[in-house]
Design a protein around this motif. Sequence first.
Motif, mmCIF file in Angstrom:
data_model
loop_
_atom_site.group_PDB
_atom_site.id
_atom_site.type_symbol
_atom_site.label_atom_id
_atom_site.label_comp_id
_atom_site.label_asym_id
_atom_site.label_seq_id
_atom_site.Cartn_x
_atom_site.Cartn_y
_atom_site.Cartn_z
ATOM 1 N N PRO A 117 19.141 157.945 49.109
ATOM 2 C CA PRO A 117 19.301 156.727 49.900
ATOM 3 C C PRO A 117 19.859 155.616 49.009
ATOM 4 O O PRO A 117 19.607 155.592 47.800
ATOM 5 N N LEU A 118 20.610 154.710 49.595
ATOM 6 C CA LEU A 118 21.279 153.659 48.826
ATOM 7 C C LEU A 118 20.296 152.848 47.984
ATOM 8 O O LEU A 118 20.552 152.582 46.805
ATOM 9 N N GLU A 119 19.166 152.469 48.562
ATOM 10 C CA GLU A 119 18.196 151.637 47.834
ATOM 11 C C GLU A 119 17.655 152.362 46.597
ATOM 12 O O GLU A 119 17.509 151.761 45.530
ATOM 13 N N VAL A 120 17.396 153.646 46.716
ATOM 14 C CA VAL A 120 16.884 154.432 45.580
ATOM 15 C C VAL A 120 17.944 154.547 44.499
ATOM 16 O O VAL A 120 17.666 154.385 43.307
ATOM 17 N N ASP A 121 19.181 154.794 44.908
ATOM 18 C CA ASP A 121 20.277 154.939 43.949
ATOM 19 C C ASP A 121 20.552 153.632 43.211
ATOM 20 O O ASP A 121 20.692 153.618 41.988
ATOM 21 N N VAL A 122 20.606 152.536 43.941
ATOM 22 C CA VAL A 122 20.891 151.233 43.330
ATOM 23 C C VAL A 122 19.786 150.852 42.349
ATOM 24 O O VAL A 122 20.058 150.413 41.229
ATOM 25 N N MET A 123 18.538 151.032 42.757
ATOM 26 C CA MET A 123 17.430 150.665 41.872
ATOM 27 C C MET A 123 17.410 151.550 40.629
ATOM 28 O O MET A 123 17.149 151.070 39.517
ATOM 29 N N GLY A 124 17.686 152.838 40.791
ATOM 30 C CA GLY A 124 17.719 153.746 39.649
ATOM 31 C C GLY A 124 18.809 153.381 38.655
ATOM 32 O O GLY A 124 18.595 153.377 37.440
ATOM 33 N N ARG A 125 19.987 153.033 39.173
ATOM 34 C CA ARG A 125 21.084 152.634 38.288
ATOM 35 C C ARG A 125 20.775 151.301 37.600
ATOM 36 O O ARG A 125 21.098 151.109 36.429
ATOM 37 N N HIS A 126 20.166 150.398 38.348
ATOM 38 C CA HIS A 126 19.814 149.097 37.766
ATOM 39 C C HIS A 126 18.792 149.265 36.644
ATOM 40 O O HIS A 126 18.916 148.655 35.586
ATOM 41 N N LEU A 127 17.806 150.097 36.881
ATOM 42 C CA LEU A 127 16.795 150.339 35.859
ATOM 43 C C LEU A 127 17.416 151.004 34.632
ATOM 44 O O LEU A 127 17.098 150.645 33.494
ATOM 45 N N ASN A 128 18.300 151.948 34.845
ATOM 46 C CA ASN A 128 18.988 152.597 33.730
ATOM 47 C C ASN A 128 19.763 151.572 32.911
ATOM 48 O O ASN A 128 19.761 151.616 31.675
ATOM 49 N N ASN A 129 20.396 150.629 33.582
ATOM 50 C CA ASN A 129 21.151 149.594 32.886
ATOM 51 C C ASN A 129 20.251 148.712 32.030
ATOM 52 O O ASN A 129 20.668 148.228 30.980
ATOM 53 N N GLN A 130 19.008 148.531 32.448
ATOM 54 C CA GLN A 130 18.081 147.684 31.693
ATOM 55 C C GLN A 130 17.658 148.313 30.371
ATOM 56 O O GLN A 130 17.054 147.656 29.539
ATOM 57 N N PHE A 131 17.958 149.580 30.171
ATOM 58 C CA PHE A 131 17.589 150.242 28.922
ATOM 59 C C PHE A 131 18.791 150.492 28.021
ATOM 60 O O PHE A 131 18.699 151.246 27.076
ATOM 61 N N GLN A 132 19.910 149.857 28.298
ATOM 62 C CA GLN A 132 21.094 150.031 27.460
ATOM 63 C C GLN A 132 21.280 148.810 26.558
ATOM 64 O O GLN A 132 20.884 148.831 25.409
ATOM 65 N N LEU A 133 21.888 147.773 27.061
ATOM 66 C CA LEU A 133 22.138 146.564 26.272
ATOM 67 C C LEU A 133 20.855 145.898 25.769
ATOM 68 O O LEU A 133 20.815 145.425 24.634
ATOM 69 N N PRO A 134 19.792 145.862 26.541
ATOM 70 C CA PRO A 134 18.572 145.201 26.049
ATOM 71 C C PRO A 134 17.989 145.813 24.783
ATOM 72 O O PRO A 134 17.303 145.132 24.035
ATOM 73 N N LEU A 135 18.262 147.065 24.504
ATOM 74 C CA LEU A 135 17.788 147.630 23.241
ATOM 75 C C LEU A 135 18.436 146.909 22.069
ATOM 76 O O LEU A 135 17.797 146.658 21.047
ATOM 77 N N VAL A 136 19.708 146.552 22.225
ATOM 78 C CA VAL A 136 20.400 145.775 21.197
ATOM 79 C C VAL A 136 19.749 144.389 21.090
ATOM 80 O O VAL A 136 19.605 143.842 19.995
ATOM 81 N N PHE A 137 19.330 143.832 22.218
ATOM 82 C CA PHE A 137 18.649 142.538 22.235
ATOM 83 C C PHE A 137 17.382 142.578 21.381
ATOM 84 O O PHE A 137 17.140 141.693 20.551
ATOM 85 N N PHE A 138 16.568 143.613 21.561
ATOM 86 C CA PHE A 138 15.323 143.700 20.805
ATOM 87 C C PHE A 138 15.584 143.902 19.313
ATOM 88 O O PHE A 138 14.900 143.308 18.473
ATOM 89 N N VAL A 139 16.552 144.713 18.977
ATOM 90 C CA VAL A 139 16.892 144.915 17.563
ATOM 91 C C VAL A 139 17.392 143.605 16.955
ATOM 92 O O VAL A 139 17.021 143.245 15.831
ATOM 93 N N THR A 140 18.208 142.884 17.704
ATOM 94 C CA THR A 140 18.720 141.601 17.218
ATOM 95 C C THR A 140 17.580 140.599 17.023
ATOM 96 O O THR A 140 17.539 139.889 16.006
ATOM 97 N N CYS A 141 16.675 140.539 17.972
ATOM 98 C CA CYS A 141 15.541 139.616 17.844
ATOM 99 C C CYS A 141 14.682 139.955 16.630
ATOM 100 O O CYS A 141 14.271 139.056 15.884
#
Length: 104
Positions: free
Chosen positions: A51-75
């Motif tokens: 379903p669209l809602e499941v797919d969108v939320m899954g992709r959004h959550l996956n995105n939150q674990f990409q660039l933010p890892l660089v954020f934590f390392v930088t901090c």
Amino acid sequence: MIKHPLFFPMFFYIFYMFFLLLKNFKIRVKAIENGEISKTYFKLYTGSELPLEVDVMGRHLNNQFQLPLVFFVTCLTLLNLQVSPIVSTILASLFVLSRLFHSY
């Protein structure tokens, strides 16, 4: 005791990611309960269309674990280098706000 203000945006973002994990879980459970997808779908991620809602939320959550890892390392690097707490905290807060805007 937390002495550096840079920890506040970091902790806020960790709690935000935890909130997204819980929301993703609730959306998936709801879709399974409504019969929109099979619970076995999540074993191999094959089978029926999501379903669209499941797919969108899954992709959004996956995105939150990409660039933010660089954020934590930088901090953590900024903490070790003892960079100005005001500047680093403002920049970290702007990053977290940008991720909230991205979610919106």
